[in-house]
Design a protein around this motif. Structure first.
Motif, PDB file in Angstrom:
ATOM      1  N   HIS A 190      -0.592  12.325 -21.687  1.00  0.00           N
ATOM      2  CA  HIS A 190      -1.563  11.303 -21.291  1.00  0.00           C
ATOM      3  C   HIS A 190      -1.676  10.230 -22.366  1.00  0.00           C
ATOM      4  O   HIS A 190      -1.707   9.043 -22.062  1.00  0.00           O
ATOM      5  N   TYR A 191      -1.710  10.648 -23.615  1.00  0.00           N
ATOM      6  CA  TYR A 191      -1.813   9.663 -24.702  1.00  0.00           C
ATOM      7  C   TYR A 191      -0.579   8.766 -24.746  1.00  0.00           C
ATOM      8  O   TYR A 191      -0.682   7.558 -24.903  1.00  0.00           O
ATOM      9  N   LEU A 192       0.587   9.361 -24.595  1.00  0.00           N
ATOM     10  CA  LEU A 192       1.822   8.604 -24.707  1.00  0.00           C
ATOM     11  C   LEU A 192       2.034   7.658 -23.528  1.00  0.00           C
ATOM     12  O   LEU A 192       2.613   6.582 -23.667  1.00  0.00           O
ATOM     13  N   THR A 193       1.548   8.048 -22.348  1.00  0.00           N
ATOM     14  CA  THR A 193       1.759   7.223 -21.163  1.00  0.00           C
ATOM     15  C   THR A 193       0.608   6.263 -20.893  1.00  0.00           C
ATOM     16  O   THR A 193       0.741   5.329 -20.120  1.00  0.00           O
ATOM     17  N   HIS A 194      -0.550   6.512 -21.555  1.00  0.00           N
ATOM     18  CA  HIS A 194      -1.703   5.627 -21.364  1.00  0.00           C
ATOM     19  C   HIS A 194      -2.283   5.225 -22.728  1.00  0.00           C
ATOM     20  O   HIS A 194      -3.454   5.471 -22.998  1.00  0.00           O
ATOM     21  N   PRO A 195      -1.491   4.623 -23.595  1.00  0.00           N
ATOM     22  CA  PRO A 195      -1.974   4.301 -24.945  1.00  0.00           C
ATOM     23  C   PRO A 195      -3.115   3.303 -24.951  1.00  0.00           C
ATOM     24  O   PRO A 195      -3.864   3.216 -25.911  1.00  0.00           O
ATOM     25  N   GLY A 196      -3.271   2.537 -23.875  1.00  0.00           N
ATOM     26  CA  GLY A 196      -4.333   1.555 -23.842  1.00  0.00           C
ATOM     27  C   GLY A 196      -5.628   2.066 -23.248  1.00  0.00           C
ATOM     28  O   GLY A 196      -6.621   1.354 -23.218  1.00  0.00           O
ATOM     29  N   HIS A 197      -5.622   3.290 -22.753  1.00  0.00           N
ATOM     30  CA  HIS A 197      -6.830   3.846 -22.133  1.00  0.00           C
ATOM     31  C   HIS A 197      -7.899   4.072 -23.197  1.00  0.00           C
ATOM     32  O   HIS A 197      -7.658   4.703 -24.219  1.00  0.00           O
ATOM     33  N   ALA A 198      -9.091   3.557 -22.966  1.00  0.00           N
ATOM     34  CA  ALA A 198     -10.149   3.599 -23.976  1.00  0.00           C
ATOM     35  C   ALA A 198     -11.077   4.786 -23.782  1.00  0.00           C
ATOM     36  O   ALA A 198     -11.535   5.058 -22.682  1.00  0.00           O
ATOM     37  N   SER A 199     -11.328   5.504 -24.849  1.00  0.00           N
ATOM     38  CA  SER A 199     -12.365   6.532 -24.858  1.00  0.00           C
ATOM     39  C   SER A 199     -13.611   5.912 -25.468  1.00  0.00           C
ATOM     40  O   SER A 199     -13.622   4.755 -25.868  1.00  0.00           O
ATOM     41  N   GLU A 200     -14.684   6.694 -25.555  1.00  0.00           N
ATOM     42  CA  GLU A 200     -15.903   6.182 -26.182  1.00  0.00           C
ATOM     43  C   GLU A 200     -15.637   5.736 -27.620  1.00  0.00           C
ATOM     44  O   GLU A 200     -16.176   4.738 -28.081  1.00  0.00           O
ATOM     45  N   LEU A 201     -14.799   6.491 -28.342  1.00  0.00           N
ATOM     46  CA  LEU A 201     -14.510   6.125 -29.723  1.00  0.00           C
ATOM     47  C   LEU A 201     -13.727   4.824 -29.802  1.00  0.00           C
ATOM     48  O   LEU A 201     -13.922   4.023 -30.715  1.00  0.00           O
ATOM     49  N   ASP A 202     -12.826   4.603 -28.835  1.00  0.00           N
ATOM     50  CA  ASP A 202     -11.993   3.411 -28.877  1.00  0.00           C
ATOM     51  C   ASP A 202     -12.792   2.128 -28.704  1.00  0.00           C
ATOM     52  O   ASP A 202     -12.351   1.060 -29.102  1.00  0.00           O
ATOM     53  N   VAL A 203     -13.961   2.231 -28.088  1.00  0.00           N
ATOM     54  CA  VAL A 203     -14.772   1.045 -27.817  1.00  0.00           C
ATOM     55  C   VAL A 203     -15.243   0.384 -29.110  1.00  0.00           C
ATOM     56  O   VAL A 203     -15.363  -0.839 -29.193  1.00  0.00           O
ATOM     57  N   LEU A 204     -15.498   1.198 -30.145  1.00  0.00           N
ATOM     58  CA  LEU A 204     -16.040   0.691 -31.397  1.00  0.00           C
ATOM     59  C   LEU A 204     -14.933   0.340 -32.386  1.00  0.00           C
ATOM     60  O   LEU A 204     -13.875   0.965 -32.399  1.00  0.00           O
ATOM     61  N   THR A 205     -15.214  -0.632 -33.241  1.00  0.00           N
ATOM     62  CA  THR A 205     -14.303  -0.933 -34.338  1.00  0.00           C
ATOM     63  C   THR A 205     -14.433   0.155 -35.401  1.00  0.00           C
ATOM     64  O   THR A 205     -15.389   0.946 -35.395  1.00  0.00           O
ATOM     65  N   ALA A 206     -13.483   0.191 -36.332  1.00  0.00           N
ATOM     66  CA  ALA A 206     -13.539   1.184 -37.406  1.00  0.00           C
ATOM     67  C   ALA A 206     -14.820   1.035 -38.222  1.00  0.00           C
ATOM     68  O   ALA A 206     -15.466   2.027 -38.576  1.00  0.00           O
ATOM     69  N   ARG A 207     -15.226  -0.195 -38.497  1.00  0.00           N
ATOM     70  CA  ARG A 207     -16.449  -0.421 -39.274  1.00  0.00           C
ATOM     71  C   ARG A 207     -17.681   0.010 -38.497  1.00  0.00           C
ATOM     72  O   ARG A 207     -18.605   0.600 -39.059  1.00  0.00           O
ATOM     73  N   GLU A 208     -17.697  -0.261 -37.199  1.00  0.00           N
ATOM     74  CA  GLU A 208     -18.832   0.174 -36.382  1.00  0.00           C
ATOM     75  C   GLU A 208     -18.945   1.692 -36.360  1.00  0.00           C
ATOM     76  O   GLU A 208     -20.057   2.239 -36.429  1.00  0.00           O
ATOM     77  N   ARG A 209     -17.813   2.382 -36.305  1.00  0.00           N
ATOM     78  CA  ARG A 209     -17.852   3.853 -36.337  1.00  0.00           C
ATOM     79  C   ARG A 209     -18.404   4.341 -37.668  1.00  0.00           C
ATOM     80  O   ARG A 209     -19.149   5.316 -37.719  1.00  0.00           O
ATOM     81  N   GLU A 210     -18.013   3.689 -38.763  1.00  0.00           N
ATOM     82  CA  GLU A 210     -18.543   4.075 -40.072  1.00  0.00           C
ATOM     83  C   GLU A 210     -20.057   3.913 -40.111  1.00  0.00           C
ATOM     84  O   GLU A 210     -20.778   4.805 -40.592  1.00  0.00           O
TER      85      GLU A 210
END
Length: 213
Positions: A137-157
């Motif tokens: 799933h990850y390899l075939t849908h690399p653009g699919h966003a999870s809740e974590l993907d929504v935030l930038t790295a700084r926002e997650r920090e």
């Protein structure tokens, strides 16, 4: 040449256990241990280890953030995320950050040496309990966003630190940014996630394993 290894975990007993397992293998050399993300980054830059074995659930800086920082400090270092959490969101998050391995702590006795050996040869390694379907799933849908993907790295920090109970001032001091910038990242994160309270933000952080419950 030996395979040089950095171990990162905030629990001393876990670090000792990982070292004990790895040192049973000829050709493996643990060159450093770290209890925090900041220590790990400095040690990675100093030792340039072949493999970094890092816990995902570190205080202040989680595994995906640390993966990025280690790869920046030492581009030749492969990262194995070592965690108790079996989570699609976490696997996708750390793969996106540059990790090439994901191993459950419960599988350490049987698979830790094999995982480090694979990464030392720049080959990926995933714990047996991470399903082929998930990787496909990850390899075939690399653009699919999870809740974590929504935030930038700084926002997650920022979210992680707030969920750990730090004030905006403390978050700013930890990340070396202004209180105003902290509040901006916090507001942006809450808007993206559709959240209106700090309690909801904390629940989000726990659900996505940014902090331990």
């Amino acid at each position: 040449m030996p395979v040089t290894i950095l171990i990162v975990d905030d629990h001393g007993a876990i670090r000792r256990g990982v070292r004990a397992i790895l040192e049973t293998r000829d050709g493996f050399e643990v060159v450093a241990e770290a209890a925090t993300g900041a220590e790990a980054i400095a040690l990675a830059a100093r030792h340039r280890p072949g493999v970094a074995v890092i816990d995902y659930s570190l205080p202040v800086m989680n595994g995906s953030q640390l993966t990025r920082r280690i790869r920046e400090a030492s581009p030749g270092t492969e990262v194995l995320v070592f965690t108790m959490h079996e989570s699609e969101a976490l696997v996708r998050d750390v793969l996106g950050a540059g990790a090439r391995g994901y191993l459950l702590k419960s599988d350490a006795d049987q698979q830790l040496i094999a995982a480090v050996d694979a990464l030392s040869r720049h080959q990926p390694y995933f714990t047996g309990r991470v399903s082929e379907a998930l990787l496909a799933h990850y390899l075939t849908h690399p653009g699919h966003a999870s809740e974590l993907d929504v935030l930038t790295a700084r926002e997650r920090e920022v979210v992680q630190l707030i969920a750990e109970g730090r004030s905006s001032k403390q978050v700013g001091e930890t990340l070396a940014i202004s209180v105003k910038t902290v509040e901006t990242h916090r507001a942006s994160a809450m808007h993206k996630l559709g959240l209106s309270t700090t309690a909801a933000l904390v629940r989000y952080a726990v659900r996505n394993k940014l902090v331990e419950p």
